[in-house]
Design a protein around this motif. Sequence first.
Motif, short mmCIF file in Angstrom:
data_model
loop_
_atom_site.label_atom_id
_atom_site.label_comp_id
_atom_site.label_asym_id
_atom_site.label_seq_id
_atom_site.Cartn_x
_atom_site.Cartn_y
_atom_site.Cartn_z
N THR A 191 0.86 -1.19 0.00
CA THR A 191 0.00 0.00 0.00
C THR A 191 0.90 1.24 0.00
O THR A 191 2.12 1.11 0.19
CB THR A 191 -0.88 0.04 1.28
N PRO A 192 0.32 2.42 -0.12
CA PRO A 192 1.14 3.64 -0.03
C PRO A 192 1.81 3.78 1.34
O PRO A 192 2.74 4.58 1.50
CB PRO A 192 0.12 4.77 -0.24
N LEU A 193 1.34 3.02 2.35
CA LEU A 193 1.96 3.10 3.68
C LEU A 193 3.13 2.12 3.83
O LEU A 193 3.91 2.25 4.77
CB LEU A 193 0.90 2.82 4.76
N THR A 194 3.26 1.17 2.92
CA THR A 194 4.32 0.15 3.06
C THR A 194 5.72 0.79 3.17
O THR A 194 6.51 0.36 4.02
CB THR A 194 4.26 -0.85 1.89
N PRO A 195 6.02 1.83 2.39
CA PRO A 195 7.38 2.41 2.50
C PRO A 195 7.71 2.98 3.88
O PRO A 195 8.89 3.08 4.22
CB PRO A 195 7.37 3.52 1.43
N ILE A 196 6.70 3.35 4.66
CA ILE A 196 7.04 3.90 5.99
C ILE A 196 6.99 2.83 7.08
O ILE A 196 7.23 3.12 8.25
CB ILE A 196 6.14 5.12 6.38
#
Length: 248
Positions: free
Chosen positions: A220-225
């Motif tokens: 998801t767009p949150l995976t990188p953080i």
Amino acid sequence: MHKRLAAAAALLRDAQAVACLTGAGVSAESGVATFRDAATGLWSKFDPQQLASQAGFAADPGLVWRWYMDRLQKISSVQPNPGHIALAKLAARFAQFDLITQNIDDLHERGGSPTVYHLHGSITRYRCNRCAAPYTLQPQDITAQTPPVCPRCRGPIRPDIVWFGEMLPHHEMEEAWRAARECEMMLVVGTSGIVYPAAQLPQLALQHGATIIEINPDPTPLTPIAGVALQAPSGEALPALLELLDAG
Ligand code: OAD
């Protein structure tokens, strides 16, 4: 996968304050459809503007009412899955555990979680769309073709769910934003992370020094953080995580 689970367990082992943000994915294994799955997601089959907005409700209150009564019956007929149950057990391990959900179902509560902050409201609660007075659903309302009317002002009754363009409930927002600022670890489970302001919470937690553990079969767009991303269904990953913690 085992390495990542072990890393997540190691991070959680010493934590005092943990927060958890859940989305539709945590209820998927109970048989509740998510919103954005291309094949089975609710918003691939239904128009959110028609079913989850003031304009849609004004245009056809009966259609909106029947759709939510259908969802209520579906949700009432399914059971919490091992992910919900593991979260309730996990909560008991920490001095502070704040469970924040975007889900309108009551599967966290039925899975044993005592306090749940429902950021997008709940399909188990009803109120007047005009005067906001709470309304207790009657058995005949479930099969009614049009919404019941408010005994006070004759306005139409609606589910206490946040529709597009509406404000999130004040108390739940305050608690969720507090939890994100205070936690050392945040579990982000089964959310696509694209609906704001809920999707801000992991970013806020990160800014305040927390580590993010994401549980989602897909990136998801949150995976990188995320400090650790467990790419697995929550009904498997959460019980596995609990087992590792229990094993010490
Ligand atoms: P979405 O449908 O947008 O995303 C569901 C997420 O769950 C996806 O990222 C899936 O990959 C993931 N998923 C699917 N199966 C899973 C499983 N077994 N275990 C873990 N994850 C799994 O749902 P939300 O992010 O909850 O708002 O959507 C946010 C908001 O958009 C909803 O609360 C709703 C909707 O419009 C309102 O109704 C106000």
